[in-house]
Design an enzyme around this catalytic site. Structure first.
Site, short mmCIF file in Angstrom:
data_model
loop_
_atom_site.label_atom_id
_atom_site.label_comp_id
_atom_site.label_asym_id
_atom_site.label_seq_id
_atom_site.Cartn_x
_atom_site.Cartn_y
_atom_site.Cartn_z
N GLN A 7 24.39 -79.25 -26.21
CA GLN A 7 23.19 -79.01 -25.26
C GLN A 7 22.67 -77.22 -25.89
O GLN A 7 21.34 -76.38 -25.16
CB GLN A 7 24.88 -78.21 -23.86
N HIS A 10 33.62 -84.32 -19.11
CA HIS A 10 32.45 -83.72 -19.24
C HIS A 10 31.79 -83.16 -20.38
O HIS A 10 30.85 -83.69 -20.92
CB HIS A 10 32.33 -83.01 -17.82
#
Ligand code: CO
Length: 170
Positions: free
Chosen positions: A51, A137
């Protein structure tokens, strides 16, 4: 420490497979420190290295299941693997790379993860509830997956409002 830019959905980096971390050096430690600052600044409960544009298997998760009066703390997971899951939970899930979007996602309510710490030492850690959800996740990010793929449907603002009103949360 420095804030790093969080990549958003649509950036191909988020769809890539990450390689294992092999060097437990200053560069990794700076990455983890920066990720912590970036996650806290964005008020998230988890962040994966891809990310912030780093295709390595490193994630952080905020452990929020703490005793009253204690502060949540960050768990660093290098080369993490889910080794046990149990139970089931379902509810809204979001992602700092998909801002403002929440999807209904089923997850195990309990998970055990085996990982290395920032010095390369192996350990196991358990998570329940939100922490179990975050472990799942974040680890999925390392294989290029976003929660949108496992979400049954994207929740409308009305659905979210109703959910949180019922849950007694803001
Ligand atoms: Co995410």
């Amino acid at each position: 420490m420095a804030l790093r830019n969080i990549l958003k959905e649509g950036d191909e980096t988020l769809l890539k497979h990450c390689r294992p971390v092999t060097a437990f050096n200053d560069r990794l430690h700076i990455l983890l420190d920066d990720m912590a600052e970036t996650m806290m600044d964005a008020e998230g409960v988890g962040l994966a290295a891809p990310q912030v544009g780093i295709l390595r298997r490193a994630v952080i998760v905020l452990e929020t299941n703490v005793d009253e009066g204690e502060e949540p703390y960050i768990i660093e997971l290098i080369n993490p693997e889910l080794i046990e899951t149990g139970g089931e939970q379902e509810g809204p899930e979001g992602c700092l790379s998909v801002p403002g979007v929440y999807g209904w996602v089923k997850r195990p309510d309990y998970v055990k993860v085996r990982a290395q710490d920032r010095n390369g030492d192996f350990f196991e850690v358990e998570g329940v509830g939100l922490t179990a959800r975050a472990f799942c996740h974040e680890i999925e990010h390392l294989d290029g997956h976003l929660f949108l793929e496992v979400s049954e449907h994207i929740m409308s603002d009305e659905e979210l409002e109703a959910y949180y009103a019922q849950d007694g949360e803001a």
